[in-house]
Scaffold this active site. Structure first.
Site: not given
Length: 268
Positions: A96, A218, A246
């Site tokens: 991320s 996600d 995620h």
């Protein structure tokens, strides 16, 4: 203070290894998020684990809002850390925001990176005509308001959505506790630096082998955003793994390890 102390760096794995594997965590977690991943590579690589400023056991005094208004501050931190450790041609695994920061760092200092594996990465989270990032402006404004009103209550709501795997509530509970550990005076800045970013043009300049790992569902990064990133980064590989949420490195580590195996071990 040395950079490695600022980021609470741990170096594990094979001390004399010719290659280094560096892990960059995402929002709401710290280096412990990789605890079920890095041991799979410890016999072959020097493993470098660190906490972003504002997370985990990084130096609280190091968080300066003006430095971390964008992902560029985290990218500079990574470049400085690799300089202090005298590491080049590292294999980077980022999740991320850690993935975004790593890509920016590799653009700025390509000699420091051999290849990058990016989990749940996005160039932009905000929707606009012709681009689906996953969040409308109204969504983000509501998110910022909720965090301002009560970080902990927001964490309890956000964690299950981001984690997915509703049949395993302990995962979301763990993630919610981790989010609550983010300093209250830093969390809004960190979230804005993530959700307001737009690196769609910048990431065209990335010239390192890049593996994009995406789950089949996600809530934070839709498949369309991952496909955009794949089209943007020349020569990148997009792999959709059989997992949801995620944070698959925490919810489905065996599938993430399987997806990383050949890529991180590839020569060059």
């Amino acid at each position: 203070m040395e950079v490695r102390d600022k980021h609470h760096v741990h170096i594990v794995g094979r001390a004399g290894a010719a290659r280094s594997l560096v892990f960059a965590h995402g929002f709401g977690t710290d280096q412990r998020a990789w605890d079920t991943i890095w041991p799979a590579f410890a016999d072959e690589f020097r493993i470098v684990l660190y906490d972003h400023v504002g997370a985990g056991r990084s130096d609280p005094a190091a968080f300066e809002q003006h430095r971390y208004l964008t992902m560029d501050g985290y990218a500079r931190d990574l470049n400085m850390l690799l300089d202090e450790l005298a590491l080049k041609d590292v294999v980077l695994v980022g999740h991320s925001m850690g993935a975004t920061a790593s890509m920016l760092a590799a653009i700025a200092r390509p000699e420091q990176f051999a290849r990058l594996a990016c989990i749940g990465a996005s160039a932009r989270y905000l929707d606009e005509p012709g681009y689906h990032g996953g969040f409308s402006e109204a969504d983000l404004n509501a998110l910022y308001r909720a965090v301002t009103i009560g970080r902990d209550a927001w964490a309890e709501q956000f964690a299950p959505v981001a984690m997915g795997n509703r049949d395993r509530p302990e995962l979301a509970e763990h993630f919610a506790r981790a989010i609550k550990s983010v300093p209250a005076d830093a969390i809004l800045t960190v979230l804005c630096s993530i959700f307001q970013c737009d690196y769609r043009q910048t990431l065209q300049r990335l010239q390192r082998p890049t593996l994009l790992l995406q789950t089949r569902a996600d809530a934070a990064v839709p498949l369309e955003a991952a496909e955009f990133l794949h089209r943007t980064i020349a020569g990148s590989t997009l792999r959709v793994i059989d997992a949801e949420g995620h944070l698959p490195h925490m919810s489905a580590p065996e599938r993430v390890i399987e997806a990383l195996q050949d890529f991180v071990r590839a020569p060059g």
